[in-house]
Design a protein around this motif. Sequence first.
Motif, PDB file in Angstrom:
ATOM      1  N   LEU A   1       0.827  -1.203   0.000  1.00  0.00           N
ATOM      2  CA  LEU A   1       0.000   0.000   0.000  1.00  0.00           C
ATOM      3  C   LEU A   1       0.864   1.257   0.000  1.00  0.00           C
ATOM      4  O   LEU A   1       0.552   2.239  -0.678  1.00  0.00           O
TER       5      LEU A   1
ATOM      6  N   GLU B   1       2.111   1.976  -3.485  1.00  0.00           N
ATOM      7  CA  GLU B   1       1.129   2.304  -4.523  1.00  0.00           C
ATOM      8  C   GLU B   1       1.294   3.749  -4.986  1.00  0.00           C
ATOM      9  O   GLU B   1       1.651   4.632  -4.222  1.00  0.00           O
TER      10      GLU B   1
ATOM     11  N   ARG C   1      -5.757   4.317   0.246  1.00  0.00           N
ATOM     12  CA  ARG C   1      -4.511   3.892   0.878  1.00  0.00           C
ATOM     13  C   ARG C   1      -4.494   4.255   2.358  1.00  0.00           C
ATOM     14  O   ARG C   1      -4.103   3.452   3.205  1.00  0.00           O
TER      15      ARG C   1
END
Length: 480
Positions: free
Chosen positions: A53, A56, A75
């Motif tokens: 995450l 990302e 996120r």
Amino acid sequence: MTELPSILPALPELVLALLAIALLMYGVFARTDRTTACTWAAVYGLGLAGILLFLEAGSRVEGFYGQFVADDFTRFAKLLIVAAAAVVLLMARRWMETEGIQRFEFPVLMLLSVIGMMLMVSANDLIGMYLGLELQSLALYVMATIQRDNVRATEAGLKYFVLGALASGILLYGASLVYGFAGTTSFTGIQTAVADGEAPMGVVIGLVFVVCGLAFKVSAAPFHMWTPDVYEGAPTPVTALFAVAPKVAALALFLRVAMEPFGALTAEWQQVVAIIAVLSMIVGGFAAIAQENIKRLMAYSSIGHMGYALVGLAAGSAEGVRGVLIYLAIYLFMNLGTFAIILAMRQQNRPVEGIKDLAGLGRTRPVMALSMGVFMFSMAGIPPLAGFFAKFYVFMAAVEAGLVWLAVIGVLTSVVSAFYYLRIVKVMYFDEPLESLDPIASPTLRVVMGASALVVTFFFMAPGWLVGGAEIAAAALVAG
């Protein structure tokens, strides 16, 4: 092969799904100590998902034909969910072992519920929203009854299942009405259909049903009836999970549904959310006063806190979204620390849950009592602890949106709720100890309790890391 990039936004969810399947197979066929291995594998898997995450891209990316979205907002919420689940798993390990309910299914169910929560946060379609919600709920129903030989746990799971099924039906009925009148299940399509602020009455009625279904999932009044019984009856580690991760996921979904597809209908849903917020704050403030079981008290406390968070949503602005996200993050720290102490409440190696069992804790376990005092003062919203800033940001968002009356009610109910929080402090420091609590046996509980207390106490010295992150996340949602 050309569709492969569309699944990349969901890489953390895919990793957790594959891990859950692998752990299920391992748990069924392995002959060694499966529970410990599955628990640690799940913790490491959640850690890996958290790293993915972080890696990302910050920009908005859609996958699965536009039904799944990943951006800064998702996120932020997913990191809270993953962190909460990992900490609860670690806290639960020793407690489950002591109570003789070590089952490898527990970490597997935890992973499945987390996947459902993450899908809820990233849903960009009514169907995807419902599938994520049900995946989370089905796993939580089973987790509530994981202590099968305990009548209270079985009753709690049954109540949660029956009322949860009713709420899911309400949500699904609302979604079907929206689809029938808007002609699409896509959030983007619904947003286009109501972009001029004029919507068919069927869409508005469907929206009300959807809001009611989501209000049940965040245990907001008047859809809170399941919360006290389930909190009290479920095993304490499961209650700790209920108190944090599902609340973050459901509120994040609430924010997305309100601000994206129905953003043009703010006037329609704002009054409904404001009423739910007021009822939740009142119920959470007054109903907890008479409670003697600390888990039931925390249930009513969570109802009140969800009411405060919904004040930020009722504002219907980027500032309101930021306030809700800050509230959720601080709420996570306060609740994890409190439940670490509740998990550590044992007398003669038996778990105890009465508020009176904390009597004299300030003399017998001063560090534990000090930490509990910090969490109680913070939940009451007393400065300069983190809980004060959580309420400050949502109330300021309401004032800026012209909802001064809502902020005033929030402040007044905070004063009422301070009574039962301060009562716990009074019991710990001024009542005579009936029987001393056992020393904290688990190092994990000590670490969670201490770290949470430090964050809550010294948040005012460096709030920028959280406020800045929440501002970026809110901008991503409102701009999206």
